[in-house]
Design an enzyme around this catalytic site. Structure first.
Site, mmCIF file in Angstrom:
data_model
loop_
_atom_site.group_PDB
_atom_site.id
_atom_site.type_symbol
_atom_site.label_atom_id
_atom_site.label_comp_id
_atom_site.label_asym_id
_atom_site.label_seq_id
_atom_site.Cartn_x
_atom_site.Cartn_y
_atom_site.Cartn_z
ATOM 1 N N HIS A 144 -8.160 9.566 -4.455
ATOM 2 C CA HIS A 144 -7.122 8.582 -4.124
ATOM 3 C C HIS A 144 -5.973 9.233 -3.362
ATOM 4 C CE1 HIS A 144 -5.592 4.489 -4.938
ATOM 5 N NE2 HIS A 144 -4.406 5.058 -4.804
ATOM 6 N N ASP A 158 -2.790 7.756 -0.569
ATOM 7 C CA ASP A 158 -2.183 6.554 0.004
ATOM 8 C C ASP A 158 -1.609 6.767 1.400
ATOM 9 O OD1 ASP A 158 -2.233 4.153 -1.790
ATOM 10 O OD2 ASP A 158 -1.481 5.611 -3.236
ATOM 11 N N GLU A 197 -7.898 -0.814 -3.301
ATOM 12 C CA GLU A 197 -7.135 -0.674 -4.548
ATOM 13 C C GLU A 197 -6.628 -2.044 -5.007
ATOM 14 O OE1 GLU A 197 -3.796 2.167 -6.675
ATOM 15 O OE2 GLU A 197 -3.717 1.913 -4.501
ATOM 16 N N HIS A 205 -6.225 1.278 -13.383
ATOM 17 C CA HIS A 205 -5.356 0.086 -13.372
ATOM 18 C C HIS A 205 -5.813 -1.038 -14.297
ATOM 19 C CE1 HIS A 205 -2.257 0.993 -10.408
ATOM 20 N NE2 HIS A 205 -3.185 1.547 -9.645
ATOM 21 N N HIS A 255 -8.039 7.410 -10.153
ATOM 22 C CA HIS A 255 -6.796 8.161 -10.329
ATOM 23 C C HIS A 255 -6.153 7.771 -11.661
ATOM 24 C CE1 HIS A 255 -5.658 4.407 -8.445
ATOM 25 N NE2 HIS A 255 -4.368 4.657 -8.441
ATOM 26 N N ASP A 287 -3.521 10.986 -5.992
ATOM 27 C CA ASP A 287 -2.557 9.930 -5.683
ATOM 28 C C ASP A 287 -1.412 10.436 -4.806
ATOM 29 O OD1 ASP A 287 -1.634 7.347 -5.561
ATOM 30 O OD2 ASP A 287 -0.911 7.251 -7.619
#
Length: 415
Positions: free
Chosen positions: A37, A39, A145, A213, A234, A342
């Site tokens: 992961h 971003d 995501e 999540h 993650h 992350d």
């Protein structure tokens, strides 16, 4: 010893201590480090409105403000062999706008590959990762995501897969109409029947089911529904840090049976329990001060600044990340662990893991603790490659048995 001589010896020793273990460097040559992961695509959206010309990652960008954790020179120093780029969009977006924005983020990844072909290449399979790593480049993979990105449509799910997405996180910070998030009040008691159908269609496609999540009940329901191993792209261990984004031990034990992988994350508040508690206390103090100084935000800010000065913020460390990796190994096994940093989705980082250049520091810490290079090869990439190959094999089998699902989302009737 003379003070000047002591200072000189310390200056010489510090760089030596900072050097990664040569075995760590060798591991990253032999096995592609697959991070679950990152971003960076979101950074392009937020900083340049998706204009690649506004952020040239061929240059080291460590001096940028706000901090950027990722660029090609640091990816190279970190020994990264493959990266899942997150194509995150906020759960505040829904409907067609969420779908459009997700596709725009996927477009960023494809354009990055085209802009830097000597470094990046799109990977769609485990074999692609091995081939690209063997050519000296970094494999680019795409991870969606949040299930809100498909707008409750299996057709959209299939088209995101066709565009290159190889995992989807079932929720983000809010529930979807068919799955409960870890950080929202439960609505569905886990997965609805349509949510289970999403998982089954992901299995048919060969798309990894990502449970970062989601709520614990959703985790269990997804593991029950999936015939391929699941991943956490993650997340870390809830036994060491009580954040709801982390994975409970009962789920870790099920991964040992089902073959899934937890890609341990570097998010400081998921890593350090002391920091998690501090942030909770700070949030409470901020709410108290805002209520106390209602109508006077300047006074509330000044009081919070005084509280901050009196209560130093704890940090997280590379050693604590290693603790989470060891816990996953102890409960689930060495075949169930990976890395999902992350980077560029977080504002602060653990000490020793300041950017994508620092993965060797983590391996060095684990080697220092007595973990073997063979085990660390599983951690950095072999475990995730195995999961991908299993998902690909499941997809071949299922797609030979049935066509694409024709299930449609049906909103529950109003009471």
């Amino acid at each position: 010893m003379r003070p000047k001589l002591l200072i000189l010896l310390l200056l010489i020793a510090v760089p030596l201590l900072a050097q990664p273990d040569p075995r760590a460097v060798q591991i990253l040559r032999e096995v592609p480090l697959i991070d679950g992961h990152n971003d960076l695509p979101m950074q392009y959206r937020d900083r340049t409105r998706n204009r690649l010309s506004g952020l040239d990652i061929a240059e080291e960008l460590s001096a940028l403000t706000p901090t950027l954790h990722t660029d090609i020179p640091r990816l190279r120093r970190g020994g990264v062999g493959a990266q899942f780029w997150s194509v995150y969009v906020s759960p505040s977006l829904d409907g067609p706008l969420a779908v459009q924005t997700t596709i725009e983020q996927i477009d960023v990844v494809h354009r990055l590959n085209a802009r830097y072909p000597e470094t990046l290449a799109l990977a769609l399979t485990a074999d692609d990762i091995i081939r690209i790593h063997g050519s000296g480049r970094i494999a680019s993979l795409i991870g969606v995501e949040g299930g809100h990105s498909i707008n409750n449509s299996l057709a959209v799910l299939r088209q995101l897969y066709a565009l290159g997405a190889r995992y989807m996180t079932l929720t983000h910070s809010e529930n979807t109409p068919w799955a409960d998030s870890a950080t929202a009040a439960p609505q569905h008691n886990g997965l609805t029947e349509f949510g289970r159908e999403v998982v089954r269609e992901m299995n048919r496609l060969g798309m990894l089911v990502d449970l970062s999540h989601v709520s614990p009940r959703t985790m269990h329901h997804a593991i029950d529904a999936s015939v391929a191993p699941v991943i956490f792209s993650h997340s870390s261990a809830r036994a060491l840090n009580g954040h709801p984004r982390n994975v409970p031990d009962d789920v870790l034990r099920r991964l040992k049976e089902s073959g899934g992988v937890v890609m341990v994350t570097f998010v400081p508040s998921f890593v350090s329990e002391e920091l998690r508690v501090f942030l909770s206390l700070r949030d409470g103090e901020e709410a108290r001060l805002q209520a106390l100084h209602r109508g006077d935000p300047d006074a509330a800010r000044e009081a919070l600044a005084a509280w901050d000065a009196a209560n130093p913020r704890p940090g997280a460390s590379v050693g604590q990340v290693a603790d989470h990796i060891e816990h996953v190994i102890n409960i689930a096994g060495e075949d169930q662990v990976g890395i999902g940093g992350d980077f560029d989705g977080i504002r602060s980082t653990p000490s020793g893991l300041e950017s994508v250049a620092d993965y060797p520091n983590l391996l060095t810490e684990l080697l220092r603790r007595g973990h073997t290079p063979e085990r660390l090869k599983k951690l950095v990439g072999l475990n995730l490659l195995r999961v991908m190959r299993q998902a690909e094999a499941v997809a071949v089998k299922i797609s030979a048995e049935r066509d694409a699902s024709e299930a449609l989302f049906e909103a529950p009737a109003s009471p």
